[in-house]
Design a protein around this motif. Structure first.
Motif, PDB file in Angstrom:
ATOM      1  N   PRO A 132     132.795  43.943 -30.995  1.00 29.24           N
ATOM      2  CA  PRO A 132     132.533  44.687 -32.279  1.00 29.24           C
ATOM      3  C   PRO A 132     132.805  43.630 -33.153  1.00 29.24           C
ATOM      4  N   PHE A 133     131.815  43.715 -34.370  1.00 26.35           N
ATOM      5  CA  PHE A 133     131.603  42.759 -35.482  1.00 26.35           C
ATOM      6  C   PHE A 133     131.814  43.404 -36.949  1.00 26.35           C
ATOM      7  N   GLN A 134     132.394  42.798 -37.726  1.00 26.57           N
ATOM      8  CA  GLN A 134     132.199  43.228 -39.109  1.00 26.57           C
ATOM      9  C   GLN A 134     131.067  42.650 -39.953  1.00 26.57           C
ATOM     10  N   PRO A 135     129.852  43.449 -40.383  1.00 23.20           N
ATOM     11  CA  PRO A 135     129.074  42.680 -40.986  1.00 23.20           C
ATOM     12  C   PRO A 135     129.402  42.452 -42.514  1.00 23.20           C
ATOM     13  N   GLY A 136     129.129  41.332 -43.128  1.00 14.82           N
ATOM     14  CA  GLY A 136     129.401  40.911 -44.399  1.00 14.82           C
ATOM     15  C   GLY A 136     128.341  41.727 -45.467  1.00 14.82           C
ATOM     16  N   ALA A 137     129.202  41.950 -46.389  1.00 11.84           N
ATOM     17  CA  ALA A 137     128.311  42.724 -47.714  1.00 11.84           C
ATOM     18  C   ALA A 137     127.170  41.503 -48.156  1.00 11.84           C
ATOM     19  N   TRP A 138     125.874  42.411 -48.495  1.00 14.30           N
ATOM     20  CA  TRP A 138     124.913  41.479 -48.803  1.00 14.30           C
ATOM     21  C   TRP A 138     124.305  40.457 -47.644  1.00 14.30           C
ATOM     22  N   ASP A 139     124.865  40.548 -46.564  1.00 17.20           N
ATOM     23  CA  ASP A 139     124.478  39.835 -45.407  1.00 17.20           C
ATOM     24  C   ASP A 139     123.244  40.231 -44.678  1.00 17.20           C
ATOM     25  N   ALA A 140     121.908  40.102 -45.015  1.00 20.51           N
ATOM     26  CA  ALA A 140     120.874  40.813 -44.333  1.00 20.51           C
ATOM     27  C   ALA A 140     120.555  40.480 -43.036  1.00 20.51           C
ATOM     28  N   ALA A 141     121.250  39.342 -42.311  1.00 24.24           N
ATOM     29  CA  ALA A 141     120.949  38.842 -41.160  1.00 24.24           C
ATOM     30  C   ALA A 141     122.031  39.581 -40.210  1.00 24.24           C
ATOM     31  N   ALA A 142     123.253  39.935 -40.864  1.00 23.36           N
ATOM     32  CA  ALA A 142     124.253  40.509 -39.919  1.00 23.36           C
ATOM     33  C   ALA A 142     123.817  41.906 -39.008  1.00 23.36           C
ATOM     34  N   MET A 143     123.129  42.605 -39.703  1.00 23.93           N
ATOM     35  CA  MET A 143     122.688  43.866 -38.745  1.00 23.93           C
ATOM     36  C   MET A 143     121.168  43.916 -38.759  1.00 23.93           C
ATOM     37  N   VAL A 174     136.397  51.896 -41.308  1.00 20.25           N
ATOM     38  CA  VAL A 174     135.151  51.978 -42.542  1.00 20.25           C
ATOM     39  C   VAL A 174     135.937  52.075 -43.620  1.00 20.25           C
ATOM     40  N   SER A 175     135.790  51.348 -45.002  1.00 18.44           N
ATOM     41  CA  SER A 175     136.478  51.564 -46.124  1.00 18.44           C
ATOM     42  C   SER A 175     135.749  52.527 -47.012  1.00 18.44           C
ATOM     43  N   GLU A 176     136.792  53.206 -47.724  1.00 25.36           N
ATOM     44  CA  GLU A 176     136.042  54.231 -48.589  1.00 25.36           C
ATOM     45  C   GLU A 176     134.775  54.052 -49.345  1.00 25.36           C
ATOM     46  N   ASP A 177     134.560  52.710 -49.605  1.00 28.39           N
ATOM     47  CA  ASP A 177     133.744  52.309 -50.569  1.00 28.39           C
ATOM     48  C   ASP A 177     132.320  51.637 -49.848  1.00 28.39           C
ATOM     49  N   CYS A 178     132.493  52.087 -48.466  1.00 26.16           N
ATOM     50  CA  CYS A 178     131.383  51.194 -47.509  1.00 26.16           C
ATOM     51  C   CYS A 178     130.078  51.964 -47.647  1.00 26.16           C
ATOM     52  N   ALA A 179     128.987  51.036 -48.018  1.00 23.15           N
ATOM     53  CA  ALA A 179     127.668  51.819 -48.183  1.00 23.15           C
ATOM     54  C   ALA A 179     126.642  50.522 -47.975  1.00 23.15           C
ATOM     55  N   ASP A 194     115.583  55.124 -51.391  1.00 20.26           N
ATOM     56  CA  ASP A 194     116.172  54.381 -52.200  1.00 20.26           C
ATOM     57  C   ASP A 194     117.554  54.683 -52.736  1.00 20.26           C
ATOM     58  N   THR A 195     118.378  55.330 -51.845  1.00 16.97           N
ATOM     59  CA  THR A 195     119.767  55.562 -52.271  1.00 16.97           C
ATOM     60  C   THR A 195     120.633  54.900 -51.129  1.00 16.97           C
ATOM     61  N   ASP A 196     121.742  54.181 -51.330  1.00 14.79           N
ATOM     62  CA  ASP A 196     122.519  53.544 -50.552  1.00 14.79           C
ATOM     63  C   ASP A 196     123.145  54.795 -49.580  1.00 14.79           C
ATOM     64  N   VAL A 197     123.246  54.502 -48.032  1.00 16.73           N
ATOM     65  CA  VAL A 197     123.883  55.389 -47.176  1.00 16.73           C
ATOM     66  C   VAL A 197     125.350  55.043 -47.525  1.00 16.73           C
ATOM     67  N   THR A 232     126.135  46.608 -48.578  1.00 12.98           N
ATOM     68  CA  THR A 232     125.984  46.371 -49.970  1.00 12.98           C
ATOM     69  C   THR A 232     127.428  46.626 -50.729  1.00 12.98           C
ATOM     70  N   SER A 233     128.308  47.313 -50.126  1.00 14.27           N
ATOM     71  CA  SER A 233     129.516  47.356 -50.592  1.00 14.27           C
ATOM     72  C   SER A 233     130.714  47.856 -49.486  1.00 14.27           C
ATOM     73  N   GLY A 234     131.911  47.413 -49.554  1.00 19.15           N
ATOM     74  CA  GLY A 234     132.771  47.726 -48.460  1.00 19.15           C
ATOM     75  C   GLY A 234     132.724  47.117 -47.262  1.00 19.15           C
ATOM     76  N   SER A 235     133.436  47.499 -46.324  1.00 18.82           N
ATOM     77  CA  SER A 235     133.418  47.085 -45.037  1.00 18.82           C
ATOM     78  C   SER A 235     133.662  47.976 -43.774  1.00 18.82           C
TER      79      SER A 235
END
Length: 245
Positions: A132-143, A174-179, A194-197, A232-235
């Motif tokens: 398991p891994f945690q992708p970093g916010a705004w890291d486009a390579a992570a996933m 999953v954090s409450e602000d994860c999107a 064009d709306t974050d998931v 884009t936000s959270g983790s």
């Protein structure tokens, strides 16, 4: 020969049909009631007569037919699919020779597993050593699904893209602000309106579409831009990614 169908709707999309199997001979149109009367949707049965989880569809209507079963489209007069237990509404959409589009819905109930869904792992299969891994916010390579541009995930095959599989993400912590965004690795298109998931703990499903396949597949007309899921936000923690059939 691979059949490519573009459906006729408000934006005037058209079907391209294979005349050996999709003969339009009515010269006009039929009604939704006629479409339904000329079509059948059934489920298999177990030894006790209970409804199983395999749906089979057939139509003799003189139209180009699209069956939608559990989020998947089948462009043919005949279709069959294994599904999860529960209530399902199968939709048949017909394109008549004069351009008229008609639809018919068939509600079905699947109560017992007669043909188990098989799980095909893309990441995190038991015994694979993929942790398991945690992708970093705004890291486009992570996933990014790319062997050379991504950090964790492999290229998706043409079979996955053009088979319009539904990717299932097993998520935890999953954090409450994860999107995040559903896009491609070139940042040239988004597939989320064009709306974050916003993600939550558990299973998240992402149906692959024709638009995704055209941009991201690496063959059969795909532009090779790689599907990319970017936080884009959270983790969150990604435990596994797979599809079922």
């Amino acid at each position: 020969m691979k059949k490519i169908f573009l459906f006729f709707a408000a934006v005037s999309l058209l079907f391209a049909c294979d005349p050996t199997s999709e003969d339009i001979s009515n010269g006009g149109n039929i009604t939704a009631e006629q479409l339904k009367a000329m079509s059948t949707v059934t489920v298999d049965k177990d030894a006790n007569g209970q409804n199983g989880n395999v749906i089979t569809c057939n139509t003799t209507a003189p139209v180009n037919a699209k069956w939608t079963i559990s989020g998947k489209d089948f462009f043919n007069n005949y279709a069959t699919k294994k599904v999860k237990l529960g209530e399902h509404t199968v939709t048949l959409t017909g394109l008549c020779a004069d351009g008229t589009v008609v639809t018919a819905d068939f509600p079905v109930q699947c109560n017992v597993i007669t043909n188990p869904l098989e799980r095909f792992y893309i990441y995190g299969a038991p015994g694979s050593g993929q942790e398991p891994f945690q992708p970093g916010a705004w890291d486009a390579a992570a996933m990014r699904f790319s062997d050379n541009e991504g950090k964790h995930l492999p290229f998706l095959s043409d079979e996955v893209y053009w088979g319009f599989k539904t990717l299932i993400f097993d998520l935890s912590d999953v954090s409450e602000d994860c999107a995040g965004r559903i896009m491609n690795g070139w940042w040239s298109a988004r597939y989320d309106g064009d709306t974050d998931v916003h993600w939550t703990n558990g299973l998240w499903e992402l149906p692959l579409t024709e638009a995704i396949a055209k941009d991201c597949a690496r063959g059969n007309g795909g532009a090779g831009r790689d599907l990319d899921i970017m936080v884009t936000s959270g983790s969150m923690t990604v435990n596994a990614i797979y599809y079922e059939e």
